[in-house]
Design a protein around this motif. Sequence first.
Motif, mmCIF file in Angstrom:
data_model
loop_
_atom_site.group_PDB
_atom_site.id
_atom_site.type_symbol
_atom_site.label_atom_id
_atom_site.label_comp_id
_atom_site.label_asym_id
_atom_site.label_seq_id
_atom_site.Cartn_x
_atom_site.Cartn_y
_atom_site.Cartn_z
ATOM 1 N N THR A 377 0.887 -1.168 0.000
ATOM 2 C CA THR A 377 0.000 0.000 0.000
ATOM 3 C C THR A 377 0.925 1.218 0.000
ATOM 4 O O THR A 377 1.116 1.878 1.012
ATOM 5 C CB THR A 377 -0.879 0.000 1.268
ATOM 6 O OG1 THR A 377 -0.029 -0.316 2.404
ATOM 7 C CG2 THR A 377 -1.990 -1.011 1.189
ATOM 8 N N GLY A 380 -0.643 7.078 -2.112
ATOM 9 C CA GLY A 380 -1.955 7.664 -2.380
ATOM 10 C C GLY A 380 -2.053 8.016 -3.856
ATOM 11 O O GLY A 380 -3.132 7.976 -4.447
ATOM 12 N N CYS A 382 -1.161 6.338 -6.387
ATOM 13 C CA CYS A 382 -1.618 5.203 -7.193
ATOM 14 C C CYS A 382 -3.138 5.112 -7.137
ATOM 15 O O CYS A 382 -3.797 4.818 -8.130
ATOM 16 C CB CYS A 382 -0.983 3.907 -6.701
ATOM 17 S SG CYS A 382 -1.204 2.557 -7.869
ATOM 18 N N ARG A 383 -3.685 5.395 -5.979
ATOM 19 C CA ARG A 383 -5.140 5.394 -5.844
ATOM 20 C C ARG A 383 -5.764 6.523 -6.668
ATOM 21 O O ARG A 383 -6.805 6.357 -7.292
ATOM 22 C CB ARG A 383 -5.512 5.547 -4.370
ATOM 23 C CG ARG A 383 -6.978 5.366 -4.100
ATOM 24 C CD ARG A 383 -7.327 5.862 -2.734
ATOM 25 N NE ARG A 383 -7.122 4.838 -1.718
ATOM 26 C CZ ARG A 383 -7.549 4.963 -0.456
ATOM 27 N NH1 ARG A 383 -8.169 6.062 -0.064
ATOM 28 N NH2 ARG A 383 -7.336 4.019 0.410
ATOM 29 N N THR A 388 -10.098 2.775 -7.202
ATOM 30 C CA THR A 388 -10.065 1.666 -6.250
ATOM 31 C C THR A 388 -10.272 0.303 -6.916
ATOM 32 O O THR A 388 -10.329 -0.714 -6.239
ATOM 33 C CB THR A 388 -11.136 1.863 -5.162
ATOM 34 O OG1 THR A 388 -12.397 2.022 -5.818
ATOM 35 C CG2 THR A 388 -10.865 3.086 -4.315
ATOM 36 N N SER A 391 -5.040 -2.252 -9.168
ATOM 37 C CA SER A 391 -3.736 -2.055 -8.555
ATOM 38 C C SER A 391 -2.756 -1.664 -9.659
ATOM 39 O O SER A 391 -2.915 -2.062 -10.814
ATOM 40 C CB SER A 391 -3.247 -3.349 -7.906
ATOM 41 O OG SER A 391 -4.213 -3.855 -7.010
ATOM 42 N N ALA A 467 -2.415 0.425 -2.872
ATOM 43 C CA ALA A 467 -2.994 1.472 -2.009
ATOM 44 C C ALA A 467 -4.471 1.725 -2.324
ATOM 45 O O ALA A 467 -5.251 2.064 -1.437
ATOM 46 C CB ALA A 467 -2.190 2.768 -2.141
ATOM 47 N N GLY A 468 -4.865 1.538 -3.584
ATOM 48 C CA GLY A 468 -6.261 1.784 -3.950
ATOM 49 C C GLY A 468 -7.166 0.586 -3.730
ATOM 50 O O GLY A 468 -8.389 0.737 -3.618
ATOM 51 N N THR A 469 -6.598 -0.598 -3.668
ATOM 52 C CA THR A 469 -7.408 -1.819 -3.732
ATOM 53 C C THR A 469 -7.421 -2.654 -2.447
ATOM 54 O O THR A 469 -8.198 -3.600 -2.345
ATOM 55 C CB THR A 469 -6.877 -2.729 -4.866
ATOM 56 O OG1 THR A 469 -5.449 -2.868 -4.700
ATOM 57 C CG2 THR A 469 -7.159 -2.133 -6.232
ATOM 58 N N SER A 472 -12.015 -1.734 0.831
ATOM 59 C CA SER A 472 -13.158 -1.268 0.059
ATOM 60 C C SER A 472 -14.150 -0.541 0.962
ATOM 61 O O SER A 472 -14.333 -0.907 2.119
ATOM 62 C CB SER A 472 -13.849 -2.473 -0.587
ATOM 63 O OG SER A 472 -15.044 -2.059 -1.205
#
Length: 502
Positions: A377, A380, A382-383, A388, A391, A467-469, A472
Amino acid sequence: MEIKVIAGNITQVEADAIVVNLFEGVEEIGGATAIVDKALDGAVGLLVKRGEIKGKLGEVGIIHTLGKLPARIVAVAGLGKRQNFDLDKARRVAGDFCRSLRKLNCCKVATILHGAGVGGITPEAASQAITEGSLLGLYTFQKYKKPEYEDIKELLIVEKDEGNPESSSGLEQAVHEGKIMAEATILARDMINEPANYMTPGRMADIAREICEKHNLEFRVFDSQDMESMGMGALLAVARGSNEPPKLITLGYSGDKESKSTIGFLGKGITFDSGGISIKPSEGLSEMKDDMAGGAAAMAAIKAIAQLKPKINVTAVIPATENLPSGTALKPGDIIKALNGKTIEVISTDAEGRLILADALSYAVKEGLSPLIDLATLTGACRIALGTGYSGAFSNNQELMDKVLQVASKAGEKLWQMPMPEEYKEMNKSQIADIKNTGDRYGGAITAALFLSEFVGDVPWVHIDIAGTASSEKESGYIIKGATGVGVKTLVELAKILSTKS
Ligand code: BES
Ligand code: MN
Ligand code: ZN
């Protein structure tokens, strides 16, 4: 929940609910759905005609049988458009109908094999997908709170009875593998959902030890003294602000005694990321207990691999620490030295993931692990870049990258390859050290990956920024609110395909 495969006619199964399906846009219902429709004197067809059941992905149409069938409920699972259907949709559908039926107090559920035969999906693959989707979709983190609904106790996968006893043993094996995948993902979810006051680096090491003892893996843990003598200045620097002792944890699976090569799975294990002296804003800070999601995934993947026993050697390496501010904490401007000898100017103490991974990657290279896959992670950025749903994947080796993309798609984990432009390395240059730990404002996921690449040398490597995935905010299919356990299935599938080639 127990999952069993039986052969028979779904309409005759004694269960609280039976599940059939419908593709979106289909007017003439067929297969098992048509048989159930007939038993219900055309009720399914009528609801489809009226547009009450549309077959949209995620839709679960409920019909009460009122004594016409042994089951009290018929659920019509929407499969979405036929041309869009794939294995991951089968997982999602299972998660959705299981959660709907749990809310309706169903204790025993029977389902047909959704999607078998569509677009080359085998009955085995469909059985595994239903197993994974149902177990993951019903997942709740119940350690600190009583769950809202009773669990479904039994799921029967009903295949058509064609008098062929051999077919069901293949399906049972598929269910078995699906269970291993789901249970590993659930282990990762449980670890990630635990708050940071419980899931400390020491706890992660304890869990790793238990996994190793149970599955006959080689366990190692390095404490700060070991790190000191090995020269892990970057991991120690991040740990300095916390009272929790840091750990570098390794779990080794050897499934191929004839081979000397071992692949490495690395995972970021920041059990809480406050940002350190470069402290984060307080909004959403509690989310930063998830910052060990990569480490949890690497540990969980090794556990599944130990159960599936592919012919390959794999070692997981997890650097674990908190990132907190204190009188002893790492400060912006400090210069530290990583295990591979490179000096790092710390611009932000909040870019701590790449620091601990610098040492973990150097360690993995030194141990001769190859290829290397890390899950973290990390940014930020990458998100922001991918949202979300995806990846970000980065690599110094396109052949390995292609394999990772291929297995991720099989695992239903969406990956998007990001570039690693040489010219962006400029942004990581420091005036007074070999490298600095932050780039410019833009391209933050890329400069972070380029930073990591300085610690892998020539070893083929893929970095996955989750970081986004990793967690949830929504519930859908087999994803529930909170930790997703992303990465586990991809790592396991990777170990499987790398093994068959040797
Ligand atoms: N753990 C965070 C990244 C993160 C952010 C994960 C949001 C999940 C959700 C990481 O340690 C971090 O703080 N990264 C910084 C890097 C920056 C200081 C260069 C970031 O992304 O802001
Ligand atoms: Mn951070
Ligand atoms: Zn972090």
